[in-house]
Design a protein around this motif. Sequence first.
Motif, PDB file in Angstrom:
ATOM      1  N   TYR A  84       1.111 -64.908  16.540  1.00 33.56           N
ATOM      2  CA  TYR A  84       2.624 -64.666  17.466  1.00 33.56           C
ATOM      3  C   TYR A  84       3.649 -65.331  16.822  1.00 33.56           C
ATOM      4  O   TYR A  84       3.167 -66.803  16.255  1.00 33.56           O
ATOM      5  N   ILE A  85       4.902 -65.014  16.591  1.00 31.06           N
ATOM      6  CA  ILE A  85       5.906 -64.988  16.412  1.00 31.06           C
ATOM      7  C   ILE A  85       6.840 -64.213  17.017  1.00 31.06           C
ATOM      8  O   ILE A  85       6.975 -63.393  17.442  1.00 31.06           O
ATOM      9  N   ILE A  86       7.998 -64.872  17.658  1.00 33.57           N
ATOM     10  CA  ILE A  86       9.374 -64.625  18.387  1.00 33.57           C
ATOM     11  C   ILE A  86      10.297 -64.581  16.935  1.00 33.57           C
ATOM     12  O   ILE A  86      10.689 -66.229  16.732  1.00 33.57           O
ATOM     13  N   MET A  87      10.817 -63.730  17.037  1.00 27.75           N
ATOM     14  CA  MET A  87      11.931 -63.655  15.690  1.00 27.75           C
ATOM     15  C   MET A  87      13.380 -63.403  16.688  1.00 27.75           C
ATOM     16  O   MET A  87      13.089 -63.465  18.034  1.00 27.75           O
ATOM     17  N   PHE A  91       9.741 -59.688  18.288  1.00 23.98           N
ATOM     18  CA  PHE A  91       7.875 -60.525  18.629  1.00 23.98           C
ATOM     19  C   PHE A  91       6.902 -59.289  18.016  1.00 23.98           C
ATOM     20  O   PHE A  91       6.598 -58.628  18.451  1.00 23.98           O
ATOM     21  N   HIS A  92       6.082 -60.264  17.485  1.00 25.06           N
ATOM     22  CA  HIS A  92       4.531 -60.013  17.093  1.00 25.06           C
ATOM     23  C   HIS A  92       4.374 -59.888  17.959  1.00 25.06           C
ATOM     24  O   HIS A  92       3.681 -62.076  18.084  1.00 25.06           O
ATOM     25  N   ALA A  93       3.002 -60.310  17.317  1.00 22.83           N
ATOM     26  CA  ALA A  93       1.628 -61.362  18.821  1.00 22.83           C
ATOM     27  C   ALA A  93       0.359 -59.867  18.101  1.00 22.83           C
ATOM     28  O   ALA A  93       0.204 -58.548  17.693  1.00 22.83           O
ATOM     29  N   ILE A  94      -0.703 -60.914  17.698  1.00 21.33           N
ATOM     30  CA  ILE A  94      -2.226 -60.199  17.635  1.00 21.33           C
ATOM     31  C   ILE A  94      -2.488 -60.891  19.164  1.00 21.33           C
ATOM     32  O   ILE A  94      -2.748 -61.829  20.284  1.00 21.33           O
ATOM     33  N   ILE A  95      -3.339 -60.038  20.059  1.00 19.24           N
ATOM     34  CA  ILE A  95      -3.828 -59.992  21.312  1.00 19.24           C
ATOM     35  C   ILE A  95      -5.014 -58.872  21.203  1.00 19.24           C
ATOM     36  O   ILE A  95      -5.301 -58.325  20.958  1.00 19.24           O
ATOM     37  N   TYR A 194       0.634 -61.875   7.511  1.00 23.42           N
ATOM     38  CA  TYR A 194       2.252 -61.638   7.766  1.00 23.42           C
ATOM     39  C   TYR A 194       3.228 -61.850   8.963  1.00 23.42           C
ATOM     40  O   TYR A 194       4.038 -62.459   8.733  1.00 23.42           O
ATOM     41  N   ILE A 195       2.217 -62.484  10.575  1.00 21.36           N
ATOM     42  CA  ILE A 195       2.787 -63.467  11.749  1.00 21.36           C
ATOM     43  C   ILE A 195       3.621 -64.338  10.626  1.00 21.36           C
ATOM     44  O   ILE A 195       4.388 -64.614  11.240  1.00 21.36           O
ATOM     45  N   ILE A 196       3.359 -64.898   9.958  1.00 15.40           N
ATOM     46  CA  ILE A 196       3.089 -66.625   9.756  1.00 15.40           C
ATOM     47  C   ILE A 196       4.467 -66.548   9.056  1.00 15.40           C
ATOM     48  O   ILE A 196       5.126 -67.654   8.897  1.00 15.40           O
ATOM     49  N   ASN A 201      10.602 -64.471   5.592  1.00 11.61           N
ATOM     50  CA  ASN A 201      10.958 -63.182   4.762  1.00 11.61           C
ATOM     51  C   ASN A 201      12.115 -62.265   5.708  1.00 11.61           C
ATOM     52  O   ASN A 201      12.332 -60.617   5.689  1.00 11.61           O
ATOM     53  N   TRP A 202      12.726 -63.234   6.559  1.00 13.16           N
ATOM     54  CA  TRP A 202      13.413 -62.772   7.480  1.00 13.16           C
ATOM     55  C   TRP A 202      14.577 -61.877   6.624  1.00 13.16           C
ATOM     56  O   TRP A 202      15.209 -61.075   6.667  1.00 13.16           O
ATOM     57  N   ASP A 203      15.147 -62.618   5.033  1.00 12.53           N
ATOM     58  CA  ASP A 203      16.024 -61.900   4.670  1.00 12.53           C
ATOM     59  C   ASP A 203      15.901 -60.294   4.395  1.00 12.53           C
ATOM     60  O   ASP A 203      16.809 -59.051   4.388  1.00 12.53           O
ATOM     61  N   ALA A 204      14.571 -60.370   4.021  1.00 15.21           N
ATOM     62  CA  ALA A 204      14.788 -58.801   3.531  1.00 15.21           C
ATOM     63  C   ALA A 204      13.896 -58.181   4.628  1.00 15.21           C
ATOM     64  O   ALA A 204      13.405 -56.763   4.220  1.00 15.21           O
ATOM     65  N   ASP A 205      14.091 -58.484   6.151  1.00 23.05           N
ATOM     66  CA  ASP A 205      13.439 -58.440   7.201  1.00 23.05           C
ATOM     67  C   ASP A 205      14.471 -56.458   7.083  1.00 23.05           C
ATOM     68  O   ASP A 205      15.682 -56.872   7.457  1.00 23.05           O
TER      69      ASP A 205
END
Length: 210
Positions: A84-87, A91-95, A194-196, A201-205
Motif C-alpha cells: 500500500y502507499i499513501i500519496m 491511496f493505493h492498496a492491495i487487500i 506500481y504501488i512501490i 513517478n509523482w511528477d507524471a501522476d
Amino acid sequence: MLTIKKMPDKFRNKYRISSTRLQNWDYGRNAAYFVTICTQGREYYFGNIVDGEMQLSAIGEIAQTEWLKTFDMRPDMNLILGEYIIMPNHFHAIIIIGKNQYNTDGGGDGHVVDGGVGDGDVETQCIASLPQTQQTPPANQFGPQRKNLASIIRGFKIGVTINARKINPDFAWQARYHDHIIRNNELFERICNYIISNPDNWDADRNKTN
C-alpha cells in the motif's frame, strides 16, 4: 466494472469510475483486490513527496494507522495486508480477503483469480502463498453489504474522516473508490511494483494538481 485482462503500463495513471461493481462477482469472495481512493477535489491532505519519498502529514499518519487497524479489527474475515502507499491526495492498496466463514462456498482456495495459471502456490515479493481460485466466479450475492470489500473501505474511510476532521474540518474523500480484481500472479506483481514506485513517478501522476 469491466474485467481487466491486461493492466496498461503504470495504468496510464488513470482510474476508471463505474456506477456499479463488477457484475456477477461477490466482493466478499476469497480474492486479491487493488483499491484506489482519492480525496475530494484531489486536495493534498496526506502530505507531500520530497526527494522521491512520501512525507506524511498528521492526516496522512491517521490514514496509515486506520488502514493497519483494518486488519486487526476484522479477524473473522481473514484479511491479508498487501502493498500500500499513501500519496498526497490518494491511496493505493492491495487487500486480500482470505477464506472465511462468510465466503466458504466450496470454490477455490486462493487469492489470485485465474482460469489457468500454474498449479499450487506461487510465491511473490509482496505476499507469500497466492494459490489460484476456480475459473468461474460465483454469482453476486444481493444480501446485506457487509463482510465484503465495500464494508472494509467504508469503515476505513469513516475512521479516517472522523479523526482527520479533528485536524481539518474540511477533510473529505471522493464518494466512490476504484477497484480491480487481481486476475493472475503476473498482474499482482505488476500492481505491487506500481504501488512501490508511485512516489518516484509523482511528477507524471495525473493526480498531481500543482
